[in-house]
Write an enzyme that holds these catalytic residues in place. Structure first.
Site, short mmCIF file in Angstrom:
data_model
loop_
_atom_site.label_atom_id
_atom_site.label_comp_id
_atom_site.label_asym_id
_atom_site.label_seq_id
_atom_site.Cartn_x
_atom_site.Cartn_y
_atom_site.Cartn_z
N CYS A 19 0.84 -1.20 0.00
CA CYS A 19 0.00 0.00 0.00
C CYS A 19 0.87 1.24 0.00
CB CYS A 19 -0.93 0.01 1.21
SG CYS A 19 -0.06 0.27 2.77
N CYS A 22 3.43 1.74 2.69
CA CYS A 22 4.73 1.06 2.53
C CYS A 22 5.73 1.97 1.83
CB CYS A 22 4.56 -0.22 1.71
SG CYS A 22 3.40 -1.40 2.42
N ASP A 432 11.79 29.15 -29.97
CA ASP A 432 13.02 29.58 -30.63
C ASP A 432 12.77 29.52 -32.13
OD1 ASP A 432 15.79 30.14 -31.02
OD2 ASP A 432 16.11 28.01 -31.40
N ASP A 631 16.34 24.29 -28.86
CA ASP A 631 17.15 23.15 -29.30
C ASP A 631 17.86 22.47 -28.14
OD1 ASP A 631 19.21 24.85 -28.66
OD2 ASP A 631 19.87 25.20 -30.71
N ASP A 635 19.65 27.23 -25.93
CA ASP A 635 18.52 27.73 -25.17
C ASP A 635 18.45 27.14 -23.76
OD1 ASP A 635 17.51 29.19 -27.43
OD2 ASP A 635 16.89 27.28 -28.26
#
Length: 743
Positions: A19, A22, A432, A631, A635
């Site tokens: 669960c 855990c 861009d 790219d 950037d």
């Protein structure tokens, strides 16, 4: 792996988690190990990713001390072996469910038919102890793993789902044995055994776990498909001979042979031959890609036609395929903010339920109708069984796993789980220009000849002067000449004029090729072509002028054309209500021309790469939730600053650390798909969380007997077990719907 070995990142397979409670126990245990810097436990696929300089054996010991089992997962698991393991677990659970269910159904059938003897009768005095023993055998067979889990949790001072089930079914069996032993001393209404309830609860729990295992297995299909792309052997060329060797033995710089129909074993560069390669599983692009000498090839892609040799440049965990698998797993293990809320609630849920169960028992025992002990027992056991937080623990990770896997199959690599939550909230998208909106490769778009010069002659003369140059504009001219099978001629007295162009002598004629400034510097008359040159510039093209013996002979226009789908992508983003800007370092005239073709109205030109992040900050300060598409290299600062950074890359450029999402092919249409997937995933998670919270909020009070004074409704523990199992199955099934959603 030896004890001395250290690793920056390790994956552990965790056994025994049942669960969400855990998850927090395992995370806490691993975090406390010296040297660990980050831990992410995935309940959906029962794994943990640990980052830091740490001894693997210490991690395993910490997990074992917490009451669970762990093993280091090395390399790529065999997909077939994984499926076999899941199938074996599924069958074991179904078998346990069948045994418990059959025995419980038999007891219920006999009771319904009135064929069970009275406990106080002569027959009952030997029959019911036999039933108690048989029930205990069934409980041990069908629930041993649950009782072991509860015991380990208790030893580590924790409580989990196993604790709830073990306490509930154990109490049912013990209470029933007390009824048998002290039958004569109990009030008549309390003289009921709950053997059938105990075993039927286990039947439903095992059935639910089995169905959950199969449904959960489907969510990992994308990972398994990616792993399945990795061939097990490779054909290497050593000492002039071709040998088949295990993939692990391929070294960097080795030459490998790939034949038609074979998978490429490692990343490399083609050195001999020619072929078409199917890269669809890495990029989502269905069309085969032509490969010639110098082309890059990626591991896991399928060679289609020709045979070729290539040199290995990346092997093992450094290949594009390995990085994709790593990134997909990383994203599936990561937790969006919405998941952390569920984790925090789940961490205190089980202890709270046990407390509530005890309170329910005491309340019914003190104020309930006769037999108050029987009612107290039934209601408290029902609370324990129905409140299991399985559905709560699965609600987020199961949806994230499906979404990330679906994205990977379509060429979208989601590297951070937070992007799945954030992308759907974007209000502004920065694009861009070069390589994002445009193709990123200058291309000759028009050739004009003047006087006696034809277009072919203009192109041949220009290519002759540019032969050997590596300038992007020169490359575009040479590519156009090659496309038309035009061979450059030899030149003499060659001279390059920096920033302007070139000049040379060709067949006794002085030829100049370059920009307008160079032609004007040479005092060549272009007065009649001024308007044409201005128009070309306004259209975003770069005109290069050719002059022969001081007279203008032609114009070659080069441009970086926009991608075929850029305008459609921008339109879709607008339809999603997103403000679109183009930010570029190019000049305003070219930027405006490209933006106009793409349908972008807001442009920021002449912005240096390092200043793009400032534009992102400026928009964020205005209250925008900003996405950045670039790219991934120039950037990087802007991608990192944006709320969601999306890198446009190829199958061999996936390790872009600054991006949250990597699009493995160049299509901008994948950007609105990312946003749509985010919206669908968040909606799916909310549905799951609402279902899980609503289920527990409604069911626990009903199980505690809230409706009994008003409507006489009291839940049976068996019904509670079935409802609990179905809630988990519902969550998993709802998450799997994402696989079929159209983006």
């Amino acid at each position: 792996m030896s004890k001395e070995e250290k690793s920056d990142e390790l994956r552990l397979s965790i056994l025994g988690m049942s669960c969400a409670g855990c998850v927090s126990v395992v995370e806490s245990a691993l975090t406390e190990v010296p040297g660990v810097t980050e831990v992410s436990v995935n309940f959906a696929d029962h794994s943990a990713t640990v980052t830091g300089q740490v001894d693997p054996e210490q991690l395993i010991k910490a997990v074992k001390d917490a009451g669970y089992e762990a093993a280091v997962m090395e390399g790529f698991e065999d997909p077939a072996e994984q499926e076999q393991q899941e199938l074996a677990r599924y069958r074991r659970l179904l078998k346990k469910a069948a045994v418990a269910g059959s025995f419980g159904a038999l007891l219920m059938g006999l009771e319904y038919a009135g064929w069970l003897p009275d406990m106080g009768s002569a027959t009952g005095r030997w029959f019911w102890p036999e039933v108690a023993v048989l029930t205990l055998v069934v409980l041990v067979y069908s629930g041993a793993h649950i009782y072991q889990g509860a015991l380990k949790a208790m030893q580590s001072g924790q409580a989990n789902m196993d604790t709830l089930i073990a306490v509930g079914t154990g109490a049912a069996w013990i209470y029933s044995c007390i009824v048998i032993e002290y039958f004569g001393s109990l009030p008549s209404l309390a003289k009921h055994a709950y053997f059938e309830a105990a075993v039927v609860i286990l039947a439903f729990i095992n059935l639910g776990s089995g169905l959950e295992t199969m449904a959960r297995g489907k969510t990992s299909s994308a990972i398994r498909q990616l792993i399945g792309l990795q061939p097990r052997t490779a054909r290497v060329v050593r000492n002039g001979a071709e040998l088949d060797v295990p993939i692990e033995e391929v070294g960097l710089g080795e030459t490998l042979r790939v034949r038609p129909g074979e998978k490429i074993a490692v990343d490399g560069v083609l050195i001999e031959g020619h072929s078409n390669v199917d890269e669809s599983m890495l990029t989502g692009e269905p069309m085969p890609v032509e490969k010639t000498a110098g082309s890059e090839v990626a591991a896991g892609t399928m060679n289609q036609s020709g045979s070729f040799l290539f040199k290995a440049t990346r092997i093992g965990r450094d290949t594009a395929l390995a990085q994709i698998i790593h990134s997909v797993r990383q994203a599936q293990n990561s937790k969006p903010e919405i998941a952390r809320l569920a984790d925090r609630i789940s961490a205190v849920f089980v202890p709270s339920v046990i407390s509530l169960s005890i309170f329910t028992f005491l309340l019914w025992y003190a104020f309930g109708p006769e037999p108050s002990l029987g009612y107290a027992f039934v209601t408290s056991m029902t609370v324990l069984v129905i409140a299991c937080p399985c559905a709560l623990g699965l609600a987020t990770p199961i949806s994230v796993m499906v979404a990330v896997g679906k994205a990977a199959q379509t060429g979208i690599l989601i590297r951070k789980g937070d992007a799945l939550q954030s992308a759907g909230k974007l209000s502004c998208m920065i694009l861009d220009k070069t390589g994002t909106v445009t193709q990123g490769k200058p291309k000759v778009v028009s050739i004009e000849g003047f006087g006696n010069f034809s277009e072919t002659e203009v192109l041949q003369l220009s290519a002759s002067l540019e032969a050997g140059s590596e300038h992007p504009l020169a490359a575009a001219v040479l590519a156009a000449a090659e496309e038309k099978s035009i061979q450059p001629q030899k030149t003499t007295q060659f001279k390059a004029i920096a920033g302007h162009g070139v000049e040379a002598t060709l067949d006794g004629r002085r030829v100049v090729f370059g920009n307008r400034a160079l032609i004007e510097q040479e005092r060549i008359d272009i007065a009649h072509h001024t308007r044409r040159l201005e128009k070309l510039c306004a259209e975003g093209q770069t005109p290069m002028l050719l002059a022969v013996d001081q007279k203008l002979a032609g114009i070659i226009s080069v441009a970086d054309p926009i991608k075929a789908d850029s305008a459609a992508a921008v339109q879709r983003l607008r339809e999603l209500g997103i403000r679109v800007l183009m930010v570029t370092g190019d000049n305003p005239i070219t930027a405006q021309a490209i933006a106009q073709q793409a349908g972008i109205t807001e442009v920021r030109a002449q912005v240096l790469p390092q200043d793009k992040a400032a534009v992102v900050k400026e928009l964020q300060a205005q209250g925008e939730t900003v996405g950045m598409v670039g790219d991934g290299i120039n950037d990087a600062p802007a991608l990192a600053q944006a709320d969601v950074g999306i890198a446009i890359g190829t199958g061999t450029d996936v390790a872009i650390e600054s991006a949250d999402v990597v699009i493995l092919q160049g299509s901008l249409l994948k950007v609105p798909e990312v946003i749509r997937l985010s919206q669908l995933t968040v909606k799916n998670i909310k549905q799951n969380l609402f279902g899980a919270f609503f289920y527990n909020t409604i069911s626990i009070p009903v199980a505690a007997g809230l409706l009994y004074p008003f409507a006489g409704i009291l839940l049976n523990p068996m019904i509670a077990g079935a409802a609990m199992a179905m809630s988990s199955l519902t969550v998993v099934s709802n998450a799997n719907r994402l696989r079929w959603q159209k983006l």
